[in-house]
Structures are given as C-alpha cells and as structure tokens.
Design an enzyme around this catalytic site. Structure first.
Site, short mmCIF file in Angstrom:
data_model
loop_
_atom_site.label_atom_id
_atom_site.label_comp_id
_atom_site.label_asym_id
_atom_site.label_seq_id
_atom_site.Cartn_x
_atom_site.Cartn_y
_atom_site.Cartn_z
N HIS A 160 -8.52 -14.41 21.32
CA HIS A 160 -7.64 -13.68 20.82
C HIS A 160 -7.51 -12.41 21.61
O HIS A 160 -8.35 -11.59 21.71
CB HIS A 160 -8.34 -13.23 19.25
CG HIS A 160 -8.49 -14.38 18.49
ND1 HIS A 160 -9.27 -14.47 17.15
CD2 HIS A 160 -8.14 -15.66 18.59
CE1 HIS A 160 -9.05 -15.54 16.63
NE2 HIS A 160 -8.53 -16.48 17.57
N GLN A 210 -8.25 -21.10 16.21
CA GLN A 210 -7.43 -22.01 16.29
C GLN A 210 -6.43 -22.00 15.53
O GLN A 210 -5.69 -21.04 14.90
CB GLN A 210 -8.34 -23.25 15.88
CG GLN A 210 -9.46 -23.41 17.19
CD GLN A 210 -10.57 -22.68 16.83
OE1 GLN A 210 -11.18 -22.76 15.83
NE2 GLN A 210 -11.02 -21.89 18.13
P1 GDP Z 1 -4.36 -15.84 19.32
O1 GDP Z 1 -5.35 -16.87 19.81
O2 GDP Z 1 -3.58 -16.61 18.27
O3 GDP Z 1 -5.00 -14.65 18.88
O4 GDP Z 1 -3.40 -15.66 20.36
P2 GDP Z 1 -3.68 -15.33 22.05
O5 GDP Z 1 -4.21 -14.09 21.98
O6 GDP Z 1 -4.50 -16.68 22.67
O7 GDP Z 1 -2.31 -15.64 22.64
C1 GDP Z 1 -0.89 -14.87 22.30
C2 GDP Z 1 -0.67 -14.27 23.62
O8 GDP Z 1 0.65 -13.73 23.25
C3 GDP Z 1 -1.53 -13.07 23.95
O9 GDP Z 1 -1.34 -12.97 25.29
C4 GDP Z 1 -0.73 -12.00 23.28
O10 GDP Z 1 -1.13 -10.74 23.98
C5 GDP Z 1 0.70 -12.26 23.48
N1 GDP Z 1 1.63 -11.96 22.26
C6 GDP Z 1 1.25 -11.87 20.87
N2 GDP Z 1 2.23 -11.40 20.40
C7 GDP Z 1 3.35 -11.41 21.13
C8 GDP Z 1 4.67 -10.98 21.16
O11 GDP Z 1 5.48 -10.70 20.30
N3 GDP Z 1 5.39 -10.76 22.20
C9 GDP Z 1 4.81 -11.09 23.49
N4 GDP Z 1 5.77 -10.97 24.56
N5 GDP Z 1 3.50 -11.40 23.64
C10 GDP Z 1 2.82 -11.33 22.39
P1 IMO Z 2 -7.48 -19.48 19.33
O1 IMO Z 2 -8.24 -19.08 18.10
C1 IMO Z 2 -5.68 -23.03 21.35
C2 IMO Z 2 -8.31 -26.59 21.36
C3 IMO Z 2 -8.56 -27.07 22.75
C4 IMO Z 2 -8.84 -28.51 22.70
C5 IMO Z 2 -9.12 -28.76 21.20
C6 IMO Z 2 -10.51 -28.68 20.89
O2 IMO Z 2 -7.33 -18.80 20.40
O3 IMO Z 2 -6.15 -19.84 18.83
P2 IMO Z 2 -12.94 -27.44 21.10
O4 IMO Z 2 -13.42 -26.66 22.47
O5 IMO Z 2 -12.45 -26.65 19.88
O6 IMO Z 2 -13.60 -28.56 20.87
O7 IMO Z 2 -11.49 -28.21 21.67
O8 IMO Z 2 -9.00 -27.39 20.42
N1 IMO Z 2 -8.56 -25.44 21.17
C7 IMO Z 2 -7.57 -24.40 21.14
N2 IMO Z 2 -6.35 -24.21 21.37
N3 IMO Z 2 -6.38 -21.95 21.00
C8 IMO Z 2 -7.44 -22.05 20.42
O9 IMO Z 2 -8.38 -20.79 19.58
C9 IMO Z 2 -8.41 -23.26 20.45
N4 IMO Z 2 -9.66 -23.61 20.22
C10 IMO Z 2 -9.80 -24.79 20.74
O10 IMO Z 2 -7.77 -26.58 23.76
O11 IMO Z 2 -7.42 -29.11 22.63
MG MG Z 3 -6.07 -17.87 21.69
#
Ligand code: GDP
Ligand code: IMO
Ligand code: MG
Length: 434
Positions: free
Chosen positions: A42, A228
């Site tokens: 996150h 996830q």
């Molecule tokens: P999460 O797992 O749902 O918390 O999402 P992640 O952090 O894995 O991935 C979201 C990505 O998009 C991160 O690199 C954030 O910094 C970025 N992000 C989130 N909201 C925005 C947005 O509105 N615009 C852009 N350009 N990036 C964003």
């Molecule tokens: P956040 O919270 C995206 C995916 C893995 C794989 C499947 C099973 O950042 O959204 P695991 O290790 O959980 O047994 O893998 O789930 N996966 C995610 N994909 N964002 C995540 O978390 C994920 N956590 C697990 O890539 O396909």
């Molecule tokens: Mg993520």
C-alpha cells in the site's frame, strides 16, 4: 459521532487503497487490517515522499492513529519488526501504537519455503502455479483451516508453542524434501529467531474485539483497511487464481471481531482502468499501445514484488458484482489522471460468451471466466491534464462526463476521485468519515 468505515478494493488489488486510507485517517482513531499479510503493498505519498506499507495499517503516518492487526491477518513477525524499523528510520515511531490480535496466525519461514517451492514452474505437475507473491500466504491460511496454525497468543506458553512448532516443521520438511526436493527448514533457527522478538510481539497483543467494541461505545471512528481486491477473494474471486483470504466486506467481521451491524459505510476503491499482478482471468486485458500507456504513465509495477502489472480497460460488469457482494455505499475512482490524453476511453459493459450469448454478470468457474470477450462502450476522452485537480468543477467536461457515466452505469455514487499519487491530490465529494 464515531463511525465504522470499510475501505476495500473492487478489482484485483492495487486500486490505490493505501492512499485513500492515509488521506482519511485524520478522522480516525483506529485503522484496522482484517485480512491478508505482507503480500499487500500500500503506497502512501506525502509531499513527494513515498512509503510502502505491507503489513502495517496505512493510517500510521498520522501520529494519533492506533493501528490494529486483526485475527484475519497472517502475521510474519520478522516482516512486522522490519516494517516498524523502516518507519522508525523515517522518524515515525509506531511500536507503541500497534495492537495485534492474539489470534493472528504466525507466518514463519517454512510457509515461505512451501509457497516458493510450489510456484516453481518445475512443480506444475503437482500443483497449480498461481503467480503468488511468494510470501507464504497460502500455506499459513491452509494451516489455519487445517487447525494446525500457531497464533501469536500461543507464544505465552513457550513449552507448548515449541512442541507444536516442531510438529509443524516436521510436517513441512516431509513435504519439502519428498515432494518438492527442496531444502528443509531448521527448527533451531526458527525457534531462536522467534524467541528473540517474543516479548516485543507479546507486548503488542491485546483483545481486539473488545477494543473495537469499546471504540463503538466511545464514539470513536474506525477505518477497516482491505488488502488485495474483490476478485482475489478466496470465495468470490477468479478461483483458483486468488489469494487465500476474504478480501470482501464479509471478511471485516470474521477478521477483526466487529459485528456486521456496526458498520456504517463501505467505500470501494476502483482504478479508472484495471490492473492485475500474477496469473488468472482478466477479461478486459490489453496487449496494445494502450497497455503500454497504462504501464508507462500509470507506473504499473507491483508495490510488493516489482512485477509488471497486466493492464486493461475498466470492467463495469465486475464492478457491479463487487458493489453487490460488498454492499458498497460509494466509490472512490483513482488514477483519473492516467486517462489524460487518450482520445477514446472504453468501458466494458457486458461480456459475450463463445456461443454468442451476452451476459452481464461475472461467472463462477474458471472455464467460464476464460470464455469471456468484453463488449465495450466507447466514450470521448480529454486532452487536458487532470493531474492534481481537487475540485470536480475544474475537471475537463469530458472527464466529468466519464465519471457521471460510470455513476449511471453502476447505480451508486462516486464519492471521491483521485487525480494523483499524493495525499492531497483528491476530489472529495462526500467524506465517508463525516
Ligand atoms: P493499493 O495496494 O490499493 O494501496 O495500491 P498500490 O499502492 O499498490 O498501487 C497504487 C499506485 O498508484 C501507487 O503507486 C500509488 O502511489 C498510485 N496512485 C494512487 N492514486 C493515484 C492517482 O490518482 N494517480 C496517480 N497517478 N497515481 C496514483
Ligand atoms: P494489495 O493489498 C495485487 C495476488 C498475487 C497473486 C495472488 C495470490 O497491494 O492490493 P498470494 O501471495 O496472496 O498468495 O498471491 O494474489 N496479490 C496481489 N495482487 N495487489 C495485492 O495486494 C496482492 N496480494 C496478492 O499477485 O496473483
Ligand atoms: Mg498494492
């Protein structure tokens, strides 16, 4: 008046949940993780500084917030301590602001070894390769269901804990060496490592259901943080290409100990397009220059494993399912800025099966998922930049129409729109916490 707010992902993860939870945390007393483990990644961006949290709740950058790790979370003690230290090096002290449920299953090195062994392509004849994060998530949830998991609270009685740990390691070593021809795990190393941090861990454990109950009584606001996304849910996702926990709203209660009637609002976070990491069905997946656009402009590299995220158009059929099974109160659309400069934007509004029949619901079985061709509605894009815009009226008209069109298609309100990675780059139409 305190509220209990759930914030979860409506797609396949990485929707931008972390950013939104961090943004709303000034209104919260507690932020609670209720499922998943350090497979989550996150991302929080504050004044250009990026922090990625895996196991710790995303509200912790705010000094007043208490982070809770519920019983539904599988907890790697080593990764927990590393993350606490990573934040400390940034000047953020969280150790005294973390509460862990005694009932959280412990994720240890043998779970990781088993996960990695299974994911090796060479093993594909004895199990399915999923493209997991390789962090031991599946095996430890299996332990929980098989009733052999060790929980943090078990560390109170170290004699009993050691006996069960030895049994579990013997069991895993048998599988690792006989089926996977992998190195076995050394019991002495595991117990030594855990004893070193045992008192730190126990000092953080408390009765989480009781704390949440008191929070309700005291009118405190609690944010429940999904990891996830809905289609990675063990029961409602694209099984077997899923994670091993309930990422949907139902998991909040079982994974934390709050009662269902105490939840006031559920926010579904949705990227304006779709991404997926790992293997499995993805009806709107693209392999063209738009995929390259999403990948390059959207910087779609996994926050946990650094893998390239697959990309595709927004899938309204999947989103509608997500709205229903999560009882979503409203949506937060993220990454609107990544659509800037696209002449046309597609939205999947139905699927066509290979027999020609059109359907408007997601299927249940893997073969049916693999049989879907998306039917798109195309709407005009915009050439102007939306990056960093904080007010709906300042969006280009075509971007406003895009948001209104999604709202019309899904039938619930879009309460927040994210226009950049930074905490502040957000349009808040309705604050769920107020
Ligand atoms: P999460 O797992 O749902 O918390 O999402 P992640 O952090 O894995 O991935 C979201 C990505 O998009 C991160 O690199 C954030 O910094 C970025 N992000 C989130 N909201 C925005 C947005 O509105 N615009 C852009 N350009 N990036 C964003
Ligand atoms: P956040 O919270 C995206 C995916 C893995 C794989 C499947 C099973 O950042 O959204 P695991 O290790 O959980 O047994 O893998 O789930 N996966 C995610 N994909 N964002 C995540 O978390 C994920 N956590 C697990 O890539 O396909
Ligand atoms: Mg993520």
């Amino acid at each position: 008046m305190g509220k209990n707010i759930v914030i979860l992902g409506t797609q396949w993860g990485d929707e931008g949940k972390g950013k939104i939870i961090d943004l709303l945390s000034p209104y919260a007393h507690y932020v609670v993780r209720f499922q998943g483990g350090h497979n989550a990644g996150h991302t929080l961006v504050v004044n250009g500084h990026k922090t990625i949290l895996h196991l710790l709740p995303s509200g912790l950058l705010h000094e007043h917030v208490i982070g809770i790790i519920g019983n539904g979370v599988v907890l790697s003690p080593v990764d927990l301590m590393n993350e606490i230290n990573m934040l400390k090096e940034q000047g953020v002290c969280v150790k005294d602001r973390i509460i862990i449920s005694e009932a959280a299953p412990l994720l240890l090195s043998y779970h990781i070894a088993m996960d990695k062994a299974r994911e090796k392509i060479i093993d594909k004849n004895i199990n399915l390769v999923i493209g997991t994060t390789g962090r031991g998530i599946g095996p430890v949830y299996e332990d929980q269901v098989a009733r052999r998991a060790l929980h943090i609270g078990d560390l109170k009685n170290i004699k009993c804990f050691s006996t069960y740990l030895k049994k579990n390691i013997d069991y895993y070593n048998f599988l690792l060496s006989n089926y996977y021809h992998e190195e076995t795990i050394n019991y002495d190393n595991v117990i030594k490592n855990i004893l070193e941090i045992r008192s730190d861990l126990l000092s953080m454990t408390k009765d989480v259901p009781e704390i949440l109950n008191m929070a309700c009584k005291n009118n405190h606001t609690v944010i429940f943080e999904g990891a996830q996304g809905t289609f990675l849910d063990i029961d409602h996702g694209t099984y077997p290409y899923v994670t091993s926990s309930n990422c949907t709203a139902g998991g909040v209660c079982s994974g934390s100990g709050i009662g269902p009637l105490s939840i006031n609002y559920i926010l579904g976070v949705t990227k304006c397009y779709t991404t997926r990491v790992g293997l499995g069905p993805f009806p709107t997946e693209l392999f063209d220059e738009i995929d390259l656009h999403f990948f390059n402009v959207g910087k779609e590299l996994g926050s946990s494993t650094g893998r390239r995220r697959r990309t595709g158009w927004l899938d309204i059929v999947a989103l509608r399912r997500s709205i229903k099974i999560n009882s979503l109160s409203g949506l937060c659309m993220t990454k609107l800025d990544i659509l800037d400069g696209l002449k046309n934007i597609k939205i999947c509004i139905a699927y066509k099966l290979s027999n020609g029949i059109e359907i408007t619901n997601t299927p249940f079985c893997i073969n049916d998922w693999n049989d879907l061709t998306p039917i798109y509605k195309t709407i005009p894009g915009w050439m102007e930049s939306t990056a960093g815009i904080k007010s709906f009226n300042l969006l280009p008209l075509a971007a406003q129409n895009y948001i209104l069109e999604i709202e019309r298609l899904v039938g619930i309100s879009i309460d927040m729109i994210s226009t950049g990675a930074d905490r502040t780059e957000t349009i808040i139409l309705k604050n769920p916490c107020i």
